[in-house]
Design a protein around this motif. Structure first.
Motif, PDB file in Angstrom:
ATOM      1  N   PRO A  54       0.852  -1.198   0.000  1.00  0.00           N
ATOM      2  CA  PRO A  54       0.000   0.000   0.000  1.00  0.00           C
ATOM      3  C   PRO A  54       0.885   1.244   0.000  1.00  0.00           C
ATOM      4  N   VAL A  55       0.605   2.157  -0.920  1.00  0.00           N
ATOM      5  CA  VAL A  55       1.442   3.349  -1.051  1.00  0.00           C
ATOM      6  C   VAL A  55       0.608   4.619  -1.113  1.00  0.00           C
ATOM      7  N   SER A  56       1.254   5.690  -0.671  1.00  0.00           N
ATOM      8  CA  SER A  56       0.668   7.028  -0.715  1.00  0.00           C
ATOM      9  C   SER A  56       1.712   7.981  -1.261  1.00  0.00           C
ATOM     10  N   ALA A  57       1.250   9.061  -1.872  1.00  0.00           N
ATOM     11  CA  ALA A  57       2.160  10.139  -2.250  1.00  0.00           C
ATOM     12  C   ALA A  57       2.707  10.770  -0.971  1.00  0.00           C
ATOM     13  N   CYS A  58       3.831  11.457  -1.103  1.00  0.00           N
ATOM     14  CA  CYS A  58       4.426  12.163   0.037  1.00  0.00           C
ATOM     15  C   CYS A  58       4.495  13.661  -0.253  1.00  0.00           C
ATOM     16  N   VAL A  59       4.356  14.439   0.792  1.00  0.00           N
ATOM     17  CA  VAL A  59       4.573  15.875   0.740  1.00  0.00           C
ATOM     18  C   VAL A  59       5.534  16.202   1.873  1.00  0.00           C
ATOM     19  N   ASP A  60       6.627  16.879   1.554  1.00  0.00           N
ATOM     20  CA  ASP A  60       7.662  17.207   2.540  1.00  0.00           C
ATOM     21  C   ASP A  60       8.126  15.975   3.301  1.00  0.00           C
ATOM     22  N   GLY A  61       8.248  14.865   2.591  1.00  0.00           N
ATOM     23  CA  GLY A  61       8.771  13.639   3.178  1.00  0.00           C
ATOM     24  C   GLY A  61       7.790  12.812   3.985  1.00  0.00           C
ATOM     25  N   ALA A  62       6.548  13.264   4.105  1.00  0.00           N
ATOM     26  CA  ALA A  62       5.557  12.530   4.890  1.00  0.00           C
ATOM     27  C   ALA A  62       4.414  12.051   3.985  1.00  0.00           C
ATOM     28  N   PRO A  63       3.898  10.854   4.235  1.00  0.00           N
ATOM     29  CA  PRO A  63       2.778  10.365   3.427  1.00  0.00           C
ATOM     30  C   PRO A  63       1.546  11.268   3.552  1.00  0.00           C
ATOM     31  N   VAL A  64       0.880  11.504   2.435  1.00  0.00           N
ATOM     32  CA  VAL A  64      -0.355  12.298   2.422  1.00  0.00           C
ATOM     33  C   VAL A  64      -1.463  11.524   3.139  1.00  0.00           C
ATOM     34  N   TYR A  65      -1.498  10.199   2.936  1.00  0.00           N
ATOM     35  CA  TYR A  65      -2.530   9.349   3.534  1.00  0.00           C
ATOM     36  C   TYR A  65      -1.872   8.252   4.367  1.00  0.00           C
ATOM     37  N   ARG A  66      -2.625   7.791   5.370  1.00  0.00           N
ATOM     38  CA  ARG A  66      -2.155   6.694   6.220  1.00  0.00           C
ATOM     39  C   ARG A  66      -3.304   5.709   6.435  1.00  0.00           C
ATOM     40  N   LEU A  67      -2.946   4.493   6.780  1.00  0.00           N
ATOM     41  CA  LEU A  67      -3.949   3.493   7.152  1.00  0.00           C
ATOM     42  C   LEU A  67      -4.124   3.571   8.662  1.00  0.00           C
ATOM     43  N   ASP A  68      -4.823   4.598   9.107  1.00  0.00           N
ATOM     44  CA  ASP A  68      -4.926   4.859  10.544  1.00  0.00           C
ATOM     45  C   ASP A  68      -6.357   4.842  11.073  1.00  0.00           C
ATOM     46  N   GLY A  69      -7.269   4.201  10.335  1.00  0.00           N
ATOM     47  CA  GLY A  69      -8.643   4.108  10.818  1.00  0.00           C
ATOM     48  C   GLY A  69      -9.567   5.181  10.291  1.00  0.00           C
ATOM     49  N   ILE A 141       5.578   3.557   1.441  1.00  0.00           N
ATOM     50  CA  ILE A 141       4.756   2.410   1.829  1.00  0.00           C
ATOM     51  C   ILE A 141       4.102   2.777   3.151  1.00  0.00           C
ATOM     52  N   ILE A 142       2.782   2.614   3.235  1.00  0.00           N
ATOM     53  CA  ILE A 142       2.068   3.110   4.414  1.00  0.00           C
ATOM     54  C   ILE A 142       1.511   2.013   5.308  1.00  0.00           C
ATOM     55  N   GLY A 143       1.735   0.776   4.981  1.00  0.00           N
ATOM     56  CA  GLY A 143       1.227  -0.304   5.820  1.00  0.00           C
ATOM     57  C   GLY A 143       2.346  -1.197   6.302  1.00  0.00           C
ATOM     58  N   GLY A 144       2.051  -1.960   7.322  1.00  0.00           N
ATOM     59  CA  GLY A 144       3.006  -2.929   7.827  1.00  0.00           C
ATOM     60  C   GLY A 144       2.959  -4.212   7.031  1.00  0.00           C
ATOM     61  N   ALA A 145       3.699  -5.200   7.499  1.00  0.00           N
ATOM     62  CA  ALA A 145       3.795  -6.492   6.814  1.00  0.00           C
ATOM     63  C   ALA A 145       2.428  -7.130   6.617  1.00  0.00           C
ATOM     64  N   GLU A 146       1.494  -6.902   7.541  1.00  0.00           N
ATOM     65  CA  GLU A 146       0.166  -7.527   7.431  1.00  0.00           C
ATOM     66  C   GLU A 146      -0.653  -6.981   6.267  1.00  0.00           C
ATOM     67  N   THR A 147      -0.244  -5.857   5.699  1.00  0.00           N
ATOM     68  CA  THR A 147      -0.962  -5.270   4.562  1.00  0.00           C
ATOM     69  C   THR A 147      -0.250  -5.515   3.233  1.00  0.00           C
ATOM     70  N   GLN A 148       0.874  -6.213   3.263  1.00  0.00           N
ATOM     71  CA  GLN A 148       1.631  -6.493   2.045  1.00  0.00           C
ATOM     72  C   GLN A 148       1.372  -7.924   1.587  1.00  0.00           C
ATOM     73  N   VAL A 149       1.382  -8.129   0.290  1.00  0.00           N
ATOM     74  CA  VAL A 149       1.021  -9.427  -0.275  1.00  0.00           C
ATOM     75  C   VAL A 149       2.111  -9.891  -1.237  1.00  0.00           C
ATOM     76  N   GLU A 150       2.725 -11.019  -0.913  1.00  0.00           N
ATOM     77  CA  GLU A 150       3.702 -11.628  -1.817  1.00  0.00           C
ATOM     78  C   GLU A 150       2.942 -12.260  -2.979  1.00  0.00           C
ATOM     79  N   MET A 151       3.505 -12.176  -4.170  1.00  0.00           N
ATOM     80  CA  MET A 151       2.869 -12.778  -5.337  1.00  0.00           C
ATOM     81  C   MET A 151       3.937 -13.194  -6.336  1.00  0.00           C
ATOM     82  N   ALA A 152       3.517 -14.005  -7.283  1.00  0.00           N
ATOM     83  CA  ALA A 152       4.419 -14.466  -8.336  1.00  0.00           C
ATOM     84  C   ALA A 152       4.087 -13.769  -9.643  1.00  0.00           C
ATOM     85  N   ILE A 153       5.069 -13.706 -10.497  1.00  0.00           N
ATOM     86  CA  ILE A 153       4.847 -13.337 -11.891  1.00  0.00           C
ATOM     87  C   ILE A 153       5.018 -14.649 -12.648  1.00  0.00           C
ATOM     88  N   SER A 154       3.951 -15.086 -13.294  1.00  0.00           N
ATOM     89  CA  SER A 154       3.917 -16.418 -13.894  1.00  0.00           C
ATOM     90  C   SER A 154       3.689 -16.354 -15.390  1.00  0.00           C
TER      91      SER A 154
END
Length: 174
Positions: A54-69, A141-154
């Motif tokens: 999960p990604v967000s744009a940054c402004v002045d080095g900080a993410p514009v959006y967060r997964l904070d509820g 990247i705005i989420g922790g490991a629990e929000t990331q998904v490993e996948m294959a390119i097949s």
């Protein structure tokens, strides 16, 4: 013999394979995703790995959006796309537990990446597409490991014998 490359959503590409109108399908896959090409009739070869983040744009080095509820504008992959299916299968229907507000849907990762960089919302994108944006601080990247998904390119092909050129391409992909 000319080579024809077609880019479309996963469902349309599966239909081409099922109809015998394509010899190969290069796509993202995950063990939990729904794939309409049964192993009894198709071979699959993993040629690379990637990770949806999960990604967000940054402004002045900080993410514009967060997964904070708080509701976050969400740029989502179409459910007909391979990545859309992977996200649905791994993170759950509608990502309800993340409080996202869907505002745009596409099957094209580059379109979603552009919108993220412009600050229009967040998206889960393949990490391999984000090297420059993450390195120069345009995105984070705005989420922790629990929000990331490993996948294959097949690479997927029919089990039936293909043309000599196609068989050579398959052998070279090993």
């Amino acid at each position: 013999m000319p080579v024809h490359l077609l880019a479309d959503n996963m469902r349309a590409c599966e239909r081409l394979m099922e109809a015998g109108r394509a010899e190969f399908l290069l796509c993202h896959t995950h063990p939990e995703m729904d794939l309409a090409l049964p192993e009894a009739h198709y071979r699959r070869r993993e040629i690379a790995r990637d990770r949806l983040v999960p990604v967000s744009a940054c402004v002045d080095g900080a993410p514009v959006y967060r997964l904070d509820g708080r509701a976050v504008p969400f740029l989502n992959f179409d459910e007909q796309s391979g990545i859309g299916r992977i996200l649905l299968a791994t993170l759950g229907p509608d990502f309800a537990w993340l409080d996202l507000a869907p505002i745009f849907t596409s099957h094209v990762a580059m379109a979603l990446r552009t919108m993220v960089v412009e600050g229009r919302g967040i998206a889960w994108l393949p990490a391999n597409l984000l090297g420059e944006e993450l390195a120069n601080g345009q995105c984070a990247i705005i989420g922790g490991a629990e929000t990331q998904v490993e996948m294959a390119i097949s690479l997927i092909r029919p089990k039936a014998r293909l043309s000599p050129l196609a068989e050579s391409f398959w052998s070279a992909s090993a």
